[in-house]
Design a protein around this motif. Sequence first.
Motif, PDB file in Angstrom:
ATOM      1  N   ARG A  11      67.354  32.421  27.230  1.00 52.21           N
ATOM      2  CA  ARG A  11      68.654  32.688  27.864  1.00 52.21           C
ATOM      3  C   ARG A  11      69.601  31.498  27.727  1.00 52.21           C
ATOM      4  N   GLY A  12      69.177  30.470  26.993  1.00 55.51           N
ATOM      5  CA  GLY A  12      70.015  29.305  26.755  1.00 55.51           C
ATOM      6  C   GLY A  12      70.021  28.308  27.895  1.00 55.51           C
ATOM      7  N   GLU A  13      69.029  28.407  28.776  1.00 51.94           N
ATOM      8  CA  GLU A  13      69.009  27.539  29.956  1.00 51.94           C
ATOM      9  C   GLU A  13      68.141  26.303  29.731  1.00 51.94           C
ATOM     10  N   ALA A  14      68.215  25.380  30.697  1.00 54.64           N
ATOM     11  CA  ALA A  14      67.556  24.086  30.576  1.00 54.64           C
ATOM     12  C   ALA A  14      66.129  24.128  31.126  1.00 54.64           C
ATOM     13  N   VAL A  15      65.232  23.416  30.448  1.00 57.41           N
ATOM     14  CA  VAL A  15      63.840  23.313  30.867  1.00 57.41           C
ATOM     15  C   VAL A  15      63.348  21.900  30.576  1.00 57.41           C
ATOM     16  N   VAL A  16      62.268  21.526  31.274  1.00 56.26           N
ATOM     17  CA  VAL A  16      61.607  20.237  31.036  1.00 56.26           C
ATOM     18  C   VAL A  16      60.108  20.514  30.985  1.00 56.26           C
ATOM     19  N   PHE A  17      59.416  19.957  29.976  1.00 55.16           N
ATOM     20  CA  PHE A  17      57.978  20.222  29.841  1.00 55.16           C
ATOM     21  C   PHE A  17      57.318  19.065  29.099  1.00 55.16           C
ATOM     22  N   GLY A  75      75.653  23.614  41.999  1.00 57.38           N
ATOM     23  CA  GLY A  75      74.422  22.834  42.010  1.00 57.38           C
ATOM     24  C   GLY A  75      73.319  23.446  41.165  1.00 57.38           C
ATOM     25  N   THR A  76      72.111  22.890  41.337  1.00 60.33           N
ATOM     26  CA  THR A  76      70.981  23.272  40.476  1.00 60.33           C
ATOM     27  C   THR A  76      69.697  23.332  41.291  1.00 60.33           C
ATOM     28  N   ALA A  77      68.916  24.370  41.054  1.00 60.88           N
ATOM     29  CA  ALA A  77      67.561  24.452  41.589  1.00 60.88           C
ATOM     30  C   ALA A  77      66.596  23.965  40.521  1.00 60.88           C
ATOM     31  N   VAL A  78      65.726  23.050  40.899  1.00 57.53           N
ATOM     32  CA  VAL A  78      64.675  22.560  40.003  1.00 57.53           C
ATOM     33  C   VAL A  78      63.362  23.156  40.494  1.00 57.53           C
ATOM     34  N   LEU A  79      62.777  24.045  39.702  1.00 54.44           N
ATOM     35  CA  LEU A  79      61.652  24.856  40.158  1.00 54.44           C
ATOM     36  C   LEU A  79      60.443  24.708  39.246  1.00 54.44           C
ATOM     37  N   ASN A  80      59.267  24.723  39.882  1.00 53.83           N
ATOM     38  CA  ASN A  80      57.993  24.610  39.174  1.00 53.83           C
ATOM     39  C   ASN A  80      57.621  25.957  38.571  1.00 53.83           C
ATOM     40  N   ALA A  81      57.683  26.036  37.253  1.00 55.63           N
ATOM     41  CA  ALA A  81      57.391  27.298  36.572  1.00 55.63           C
ATOM     42  C   ALA A  81      55.912  27.648  36.597  1.00 55.63           C
ATOM     43  N   GLY A  91      73.479  28.562  42.138  1.00 57.28           N
ATOM     44  CA  GLY A  91      73.870  27.715  41.022  1.00 57.28           C
ATOM     45  C   GLY A  91      72.972  27.914  39.816  1.00 57.28           C
ATOM     46  N   LYS A  92      72.799  26.855  39.037  1.00 55.84           N
ATOM     47  CA  LYS A  92      71.951  26.884  37.852  1.00 55.84           C
ATOM     48  C   LYS A  92      70.487  26.681  38.238  1.00 55.84           C
ATOM     49  N   VAL A  93      69.588  26.928  37.292  1.00 57.40           N
ATOM     50  CA  VAL A  93      68.157  26.718  37.496  1.00 57.40           C
ATOM     51  C   VAL A  93      67.606  25.935  36.310  1.00 57.40           C
ATOM     52  N   ILE A  94      66.835  24.896  36.612  1.00 59.49           N
ATOM     53  CA  ILE A  94      66.037  24.206  35.591  1.00 59.49           C
ATOM     54  C   ILE A  94      64.572  24.400  35.954  1.00 59.49           C
ATOM     55  N   PHE A  95      63.814  24.999  35.052  1.00 59.61           N
ATOM     56  CA  PHE A  95      62.372  25.142  35.259  1.00 59.61           C
ATOM     57  C   PHE A  95      61.645  23.960  34.600  1.00 59.61           C
ATOM     58  N   TYR A  96      60.550  23.546  35.232  1.00 57.69           N
ATOM     59  CA  TYR A  96      59.699  22.543  34.596  1.00 57.69           C
ATOM     60  C   TYR A  96      58.259  23.046  34.618  1.00 57.69           C
ATOM     61  N   ALA A  97      57.468  22.633  33.633  1.00 59.11           N
ATOM     62  CA  ALA A  97      56.071  23.054  33.546  1.00 59.11           C
ATOM     63  C   ALA A  97      55.316  22.101  32.636  1.00 59.11           C
ATOM     64  N   LEU A  98      54.013  22.005  32.886  1.00 59.43           N
ATOM     65  CA  LEU A  98      53.173  21.172  32.031  1.00 59.43           C
ATOM     66  C   LEU A  98      52.905  21.841  30.688  1.00 59.43           C
ATOM     67  N   ASP A  99      52.952  23.152  30.669  1.00 58.88           N
ATOM     68  CA  ASP A  99      52.600  23.917  29.461  1.00 58.88           C
ATOM     69  C   ASP A  99      53.867  24.409  28.760  1.00 58.88           C
ATOM     70  N   PRO A 100      54.136  23.957  27.553  1.00 58.03           N
ATOM     71  CA  PRO A 100      55.343  24.415  26.851  1.00 58.03           C
ATOM     72  C   PRO A 100      55.295  25.896  26.488  1.00 58.03           C
ATOM     73  N   ALA A 101      54.081  26.473  26.534  1.00 60.60           N
ATOM     74  CA  ALA A 101      53.946  27.890  26.202  1.00 60.60           C
ATOM     75  C   ALA A 101      54.126  28.783  27.425  1.00 60.60           C
ATOM     76  N   SER A 102      54.511  28.230  28.542  1.00 63.17           N
ATOM     77  CA  SER A 102      54.743  29.019  29.759  1.00 63.17           C
ATOM     78  C   SER A 102      55.730  30.150  29.469  1.00 63.17           C
ATOM     79  N   GLU A 103      55.350  31.359  29.859  1.00 66.70           N
ATOM     80  CA  GLU A 103      56.227  32.513  29.634  1.00 66.70           C
ATOM     81  C   GLU A 103      57.551  32.355  30.359  1.00 66.70           C
ATOM     82  N   VAL A 104      57.515  31.723  31.534  1.00 64.92           N
ATOM     83  CA  VAL A 104      58.748  31.512  32.301  1.00 64.92           C
ATOM     84  C   VAL A 104      59.683  30.585  31.538  1.00 64.92           C
ATOM     85  N   LEU A 105      59.120  29.482  30.982  1.00 65.98           N
ATOM     86  CA  LEU A 105      59.938  28.551  30.218  1.00 65.98           C
ATOM     87  C   LEU A 105      60.514  29.215  28.968  1.00 65.98           C
TER      88      LEU A 105
END
Length: 729
Positions: free
Chosen positions: A654-660, A614-620, A634-648
Amino acid sequence: MTTKTMQLLRVTHLRGPNIWTYRPVIEAWIDLGDLEDYPSNTLPGFYERLTAMLPGLIVHRCGIGEPGGFLQRLREGTWAGHILEHVVLELQNLAGMRTGFGKTRQTSQRGIYKMAFRTRQELVGRAALASGLELVHAAIHDTPFDLAAVLTQLRELVDRHCLGPSTSHIVEAATDRGIPHLRLNEGNLVQLGFGAAQRRIWTAETDQTSAIAEEIASDKDMTKALLQCSGVPVPEGRVVTTVQEAWEAAQDVGLPVAVKPYNGNHGRGVSLDLSTQADVETAFVLALQRGESKVIVEQFIPGNEHRLLVVGRRVVAAARGETAWVTGDGVSNILTLVNQQLNTDPRRGETEDFPLGVVKPHESGEIILELERQGFTAYSVPAAGVKVLIQRNGNVAFDVTDDVHPSVAAVAALAARVVGLDIAGVDMVLEDASRPLSEQRGAVIEVNASPGLLAHLKPASGQPRPIGAAIMDHLFGVAHNTDKLGRISVVGVTGRSHATPVARLIAWLLHNKGHKVGLACRDGFYLGARRVHAGDSTSWDAGQNLLINRSLDTAVFEHNSHRILSEGLAYDRCDVGVVTDIGDIAALAEFYIDDQDKLFNVVRTQVDVILSHGTAVLNADDAQVVDLAALCDGKVIFYALDPASEVLIAHRDRGEAVVFVEGGQLVLAKGQTTVARIALNALGADIQALPGAVLAATAAAWALGITAELIGAGLRTFGLTPTKKHIEP
C-alpha cells in the motif's frame, strides 16, 4: 427480604484520556444488589417521583440520540446504575457545572457495573455522585430528599473549586482551537499548551502582562500623566489627602467634579457631578473609605461611562453604562420602589452570573450621597410621577461593540499601549460611542489591568462577544494548522514487552538530534540525558511535570494498562503512539478485565489519542496490536523481526512505511523502496539483545522526522545504564 439499594464499591478520578473518553471522568463501580432484579419499569411510582424531582431529565438523549431518549429508556425499563449516571449528570448541570457525557457497562460479575461520568472538578463530581445515590434511593422508596439543600451545597462547591466564568470562557476558547490546558492551582491560574509552547493566564492577565504596567495602572495619577503626555484626552484632576484639599482642588479644576478613590475599582466609592462644597467633602469621606489615604478630584465629564476591552492592539468589545432611576407613586418609599422597579429585573443578581448588580439604596454609600443631594433618603416617599436618580455608574453592561467609532477605538487601544498592558479595560466617558471623538467631549478616566470580562460575555443587552477567541489569537496567533498550536511533540509508549527501553531509546534519539526532551518511564524521570529521579515515573503526576516544564519541546511517556485504568493518560493527544504488545489479563483482574476484548479496549486508548497528523507505531508480530491500526486517525508504521511478515508485505504494497530486520541489518522501507539500512552489530551492547525495542524506537524516531543517519548514530551511542548521576528531588 429485598432492600432495593445499591452501593458504591470504588470511585476513581481518571484525570486524563481513558477507556471511556478523551476527557477526565469519575469512574464508579456499583453493586446493584437486589436492584439487579428490578429495572425501572418494575418499581411502582418511581418514574413519576424521579421526573418530578429532576424535570430536566427530559432533555437527556441517552442511546436514541434525541431529547427524551433517557425517559423512554426509563419507561421501558433500565437498571439503577444507568439511572444513577443520568441523575449525577443532571445534578452537576443544576449546580452550574455543565456536563453531558456518561456511560454505564455491566461487568462479568452479576450485579456489578462500571459507570463513568464527565466532571470538570473532582470534588464536585464526587459530591454529586454521593447525592445522586441518595436521590435515586429516595425515588425508589418514596422517602424525603431535600434537593434544594443538595443543590445549594453543590453550587457552593462549584463556586469554591471550579474555574471562574471568565477563565472558563478563555479555556473553552482554547479547547475549541485544540489547545490543551492544565490548571496550575486551585484558583484561576491556567497553563495553555505544553512545554516550551505553553502560555499562562490568570483570568484576564497573561504571561505577557507586565508587572510594571500593572503598577502603573494601579497608580491613577501616573496613568493620567502618561496618557496626557501621549495625547490621550483625560480629565484634569489632582490627588488630595484632606477634605480641605479636596474642595480646593475642585475649585481649581472647575466645578462640577468627580471624586473617586485613588485605588478603587468597579466604580465603588465614585461620586459624580458634584458642585457644592458639602457634596465634595461628603464624597471625599466616602472615597477614603474605599481606598488608601489618597483621593482623586477631577473634572466631571458629561456623558455615559463606557468600558472598552483591549486585547493586544485592538478593541474587541465595548459596553455602555446607563443611569438608574425610579419613579415615585406617592405611596412607596425609595427602597421599595428600587426593589419593585429595578431589582425585579432578571438581569440583576448577587453573583457573577448576572450582568447587573442588585441595587441597595440603604447600604451603598454612593447611592446614599446621590439621594441626599436630591433631598432624599432610602426611606423617603417621592410624590407620584417624580423621577429619582438612584445610580449614575456601576451599570456598564450594555453591549455597544458594533457601534464604536474607529477614532474612539484608536484612543482606547493607544491608552492600553501607553500603560503597557496587553489586555486592558479602558474606561471612557462618552456622549455617544458611535460619533468621532473630535465631535464630543470624551475622555479616558481609567485604564484597568486584569479587567472583568462578564459585561462582554453576559451583557445586559446586545450579543455576547468572543473574548476568549480574541485572547487565543493574541497569545498564539492565527495559524492555519491549528493542530500544532500550543503543542510540543508528544510520544506515548504502551505495552509490557520492552516498553521501558523503547521509551528510553526514543528519548535518546530525540536528544541526540538536539531536541529538549523529557522522559517519564518506569526507570525514572529524565531531562535530556540526565536522570533527575530514579524509580517508577509512569504516574499521571510525573507526566504533568513534563508538560509543565517550559524548557521542553518534546516529551516521551511510558504507560501500561494498569496506569490507564487507574489514572488515565497524562496528556490529551500525541504525535506518536507506540504499542509493543497487548499485555496480560492476569495483571488486571482487579479491574474486571477478564477477556482479550476488554484488554484490547484498554490498550486502544494509546491509539485513540494520536493526532490526525501523527503516527501509530505498531508491532506487526502481535495480531491484536495489528488490529489497532484501523483505529488510528493518522499514519501507521508497522515493525517486525521477520521481513516476510504478511502484515508488513501488505502494508508495503500500500506504499506505507515499515521497519524490520534482514541479514543482520535494521531496514527502513517505504513501499517497495528501501530508505536505509543500519548494521545491528554496530549498535550499543546494551540494546543488541533487544531487537524488538530497537525496531519500535527506530520507527518512532523516523515518524518524528529524524534521519536514518542520526538514528544510526544515536543507536550506536546509547546505553541502558544512565551515564550521568541522577539527582533525587
